[in-house]
Motif scaffolding. Sequence first.
Motif, PDB file in Angstrom:
ATOM      1  N   SER A   9       1.005  -1.256   0.043  1.00  0.00           N
ATOM      2  CA  SER A   9       0.148  -0.103  -0.020  1.00  0.00           C
ATOM      3  C   SER A   9       0.871   1.289  -0.173  1.00  0.00           C
ATOM      4  N   GLU A  10       0.445   2.425  -0.569  1.00  0.00           N
ATOM      5  CA  GLU A  10       1.137   3.484  -1.026  1.00  0.00           C
ATOM      6  C   GLU A  10       1.635   4.131   0.585  1.00  0.00           C
ATOM      7  N   ASN A  11       0.676   3.924   1.545  1.00  0.00           N
ATOM      8  CA  ASN A  11       1.100   4.773   3.098  1.00  0.00           C
ATOM      9  C   ASN A  11       2.263   3.962   3.531  1.00  0.00           C
ATOM     10  N   ILE A  12       2.811   2.664   2.962  1.00  0.00           N
ATOM     11  CA  ILE A  12       4.329   2.290   3.541  1.00  0.00           C
ATOM     12  C   ILE A  12       5.134   3.261   3.184  1.00  0.00           C
ATOM     13  N   LEU A  13       5.084   3.758   2.268  1.00  0.00           N
ATOM     14  CA  LEU A  13       6.208   4.881   1.886  1.00  0.00           C
ATOM     15  C   LEU A  13       6.450   6.180   2.667  1.00  0.00           C
ATOM     16  N   THR A  14       5.226   6.278   3.515  1.00  0.00           N
ATOM     17  CA  THR A  14       5.297   7.464   4.534  1.00  0.00           C
ATOM     18  C   THR A  14       5.984   7.122   5.929  1.00  0.00           C
ATOM     19  N   LEU A  15       6.207   5.621   5.990  1.00  0.00           N
ATOM     20  CA  LEU A  15       6.677   5.065   7.291  1.00  0.00           C
ATOM     21  C   LEU A  15       8.042   4.849   6.898  1.00  0.00           C
ATOM     22  N   GLN A  16       8.783   4.417   5.802  1.00  0.00           N
ATOM     23  CA  GLN A  16       9.914   4.343   5.472  1.00  0.00           C
ATOM     24  C   GLN A  16      10.231   4.673   4.035  1.00  0.00           C
ATOM     25  N   GLN A  17      11.498   5.212   3.841  1.00  0.00           N
ATOM     26  CA  GLN A  17      11.894   5.594   2.322  1.00  0.00           C
ATOM     27  C   GLN A  17      11.942   4.183   1.503  1.00  0.00           C
ATOM     28  N   PRO A  18      11.594   4.457   0.459  1.00  0.00           N
ATOM     29  CA  PRO A  18      11.392   3.361  -0.478  1.00  0.00           C
ATOM     30  C   PRO A  18      12.963   2.694  -0.766  1.00  0.00           C
TER      31      PRO A  18
END
Length: 115
Positions: A9-18
């Motif tokens: 989910s895109e929200n994952i990218l707010t938790l850690q940098q890609p």
Amino acid sequence: MPHFVIDCSENILTLQQPDKIIQEVHKCAVDTGLFDETDIKVRLNPFKEHYLIGGKKDDFIHVFANIMEGRTTKHKANLSKQIVTQLKFLFPTIPFIAMNIRDFEKATYCNKDMI
């Protein structure tokens, strides 16, 4: 080879940098000793829309690994466990983190260097 494709989910990218996510999966694959580091490919596909997890929009990470045939079930199980363990450490609040491994057949695999 191998290829690790991370759907999330895109929200994952707010938790850690890609790049951090990609590097951690790459490192886990290297650390198993199953692959030459220069052969490992990792890609990340974030989903903003068009997905459901258990009937709702919930955060998720799923790693699809495609590797050349010949590794034992024990080796593949360890690879999955190591990657999921690291992702669980990076994302302790994400409810769904999983991985599966598919084998390529050596006889049917081809890349441009083989032609």
